[in-house]
Write a protein that holds these residues in place. Sequence first.
Motif, PDB file in Angstrom:
ATOM      1  N   ARG A 310      -9.103  -4.077  -7.679  1.00 33.10           N
ATOM      2  CA  ARG A 310      -9.407  -2.962  -6.762  1.00 33.10           C
ATOM      3  C   ARG A 310     -10.895  -2.927  -6.420  1.00 33.10           C
ATOM      4  O   ARG A 310     -11.271  -2.723  -5.261  1.00 33.10           O
ATOM      5  CB  ARG A 310      -8.959  -1.635  -7.381  1.00 33.10           C
ATOM      6  CG  ARG A 310      -7.445  -1.457  -7.449  1.00 33.10           C
ATOM      7  CD  ARG A 310      -7.073  -0.029  -7.797  1.00 33.10           C
ATOM      8  NE  ARG A 310      -7.510   0.365  -9.126  1.00 33.10           N
ATOM      9  CZ  ARG A 310      -6.788   0.182 -10.235  1.00 33.10           C
ATOM     10  NH1 ARG A 310      -5.587  -0.387 -10.156  1.00 33.10           N
ATOM     11  NH2 ARG A 310      -7.244   0.580 -11.411  1.00 33.10           N
ATOM     12  N   GLU A 311     -11.743  -3.130  -7.429  1.00 32.57           N
ATOM     13  CA  GLU A 311     -13.174  -3.115  -7.174  1.00 32.57           C
ATOM     14  C   GLU A 311     -13.584  -4.286  -6.288  1.00 32.57           C
ATOM     15  O   GLU A 311     -14.440  -4.140  -5.407  1.00 32.57           O
ATOM     16  CB  GLU A 311     -13.941  -3.159  -8.498  1.00 32.57           C
ATOM     17  CG  GLU A 311     -13.833  -1.870  -9.286  1.00 32.57           C
ATOM     18  CD  GLU A 311     -14.769  -1.829 -10.477  1.00 32.57           C
ATOM     19  OE1 GLU A 311     -15.571  -2.777 -10.649  1.00 32.57           O
ATOM     20  OE2 GLU A 311     -14.704  -0.856 -11.249  1.00 32.57           O
ATOM     21  N   ARG A 333       0.545  -5.637  -0.624  1.00 31.97           N
ATOM     22  CA  ARG A 333      -0.731  -5.863   0.059  1.00 31.97           C
ATOM     23  C   ARG A 333      -0.518  -6.685   1.324  1.00 31.97           C
ATOM     24  O   ARG A 333      -1.193  -6.469   2.333  1.00 31.97           O
ATOM     25  CB  ARG A 333      -1.720  -6.570  -0.877  1.00 31.97           C
ATOM     26  CG  ARG A 333      -2.334  -5.629  -1.912  1.00 31.97           C
ATOM     27  CD  ARG A 333      -3.584  -6.203  -2.553  1.00 31.97           C
ATOM     28  NE  ARG A 333      -4.145  -5.243  -3.502  1.00 31.97           N
ATOM     29  CZ  ARG A 333      -4.213  -5.433  -4.813  1.00 31.97           C
ATOM     30  NH1 ARG A 333      -3.771  -6.566  -5.341  1.00 31.97           N
ATOM     31  NH2 ARG A 333      -4.731  -4.506  -5.597  1.00 31.97           N
ATOM     32  N   PHE A 371      -5.334  -0.902  -2.208  1.00 36.00           N
ATOM     33  CA  PHE A 371      -5.330  -0.742  -3.660  1.00 36.00           C
ATOM     34  C   PHE A 371      -3.923  -0.885  -4.218  1.00 36.00           C
ATOM     35  O   PHE A 371      -3.711  -1.317  -5.336  1.00 36.00           O
ATOM     36  CB  PHE A 371      -5.900   0.610  -4.066  1.00 36.00           C
ATOM     37  CG  PHE A 371      -7.410   0.668  -3.973  1.00 36.00           C
ATOM     38  CD1 PHE A 371      -8.144  -0.431  -3.541  1.00 36.00           C
ATOM     39  CD2 PHE A 371      -8.108   1.799  -4.319  1.00 36.00           C
ATOM     40  CE1 PHE A 371      -9.528  -0.380  -3.465  1.00 36.00           C
ATOM     41  CE2 PHE A 371      -9.481   1.871  -4.259  1.00 36.00           C
ATOM     42  CZ  PHE A 371     -10.191   0.779  -3.814  1.00 36.00           C
TER      43      PHE A 371
END
Length: 371
Positions: A310-311, A333, A371
Amino acid sequence: MRQSAGVYVHFPWCLAKCPYCDFVSYAEQREKIDHRGYADAVLRELEARAPSVEGRHIESVFFGGGTPSLWEPAQLGRVLAGVKERLGCGDELEVTVECNPTSLDEERARALVDVGVNRVSIGVQSLEDARLKYLGRLHDASGGRRAVGDAVRAGVPRVSADLIFGLPEQSPEDATREATELADMGLQHMSCYQLTIEPGTRFGELAKRGRLPLADDGAVAEAFLAIAAALGARGLRHYEISNYARPGQEARHNLGYWRGDEYLGLGCAAYGFVVEEQGAVRYRNDPSPERYTAGAKDTREPIDAAARARERIMLGLRVTEGVDLAGLITPDRQRTLGWLEERGRIVVEGTRARIPPGAWLWADDTAARLF
């Protein structure tokens, strides 16, 4: 090739606390700060943490705050020399010091260069006295101009300045004029930030009570686009949502954050991110200068693979080059990427995804959807 890493050193004191600032900083007079004692504490921490980045290629050292230009250059230089010696940094190291106009003049800028600093980032924030007063800044517009000129005259190799836009009653034309005036003062880099109201700040409390004048969202969006066009015409490439640079003058330290590199955080309240034998860890030092210098323990947070992904997406989508999603494209995604592509909010080329500059206004929402 060795993995890259950076070093961040936090200096927690300012002459005054700005009402919009949510960084850990404490108002203090320069002469009341224990400059040597704080440097000693940072050097002790460096010795303890150095093994965690053993073998990394250290690309940058960034002194942030607070106002690290308040730190006596000799003591800041001791810390920098310790980092270079202990971590084996090369001659190409980028060394940045954040500065406020109230604590930077030509003499101090030269002193910083003498101890090895090759880049300064000056918190000009505005070139209008009324807006500086609204922001709670100690300097006036002439002080901001003087500080930039002093840094250039002192021979600092790379000079950057910060500008805040999105202020009440500020037109897009006003914001653009300030940005272009700064760009024409010999800068290699500019950071242009929209004013954000953070909880826990004085502005946050005023906004909660409906007592803070705020800008119109439409005018803020127009200013963002107008600044980008004007700085681009002056040769500053819009390489990250809030950052512009002449070719080759991008902030290597910040690029390391956006690309997910490890970084050693040193000093009171500093965060660090390292990959150890047991996995990735984010740590934070005690936010009290007194407890930090007395040797208080840090807090540590393991970062699992999902959180790192996510980061990686959130930070990587902030830069023009985007992010490589190899190994991260799940069926969900993939569907989201298709939805975003149809709306022109993302461009996918192989495994790499990037946000086109015209869609950067929705970057946070775009990243969150992935995310």
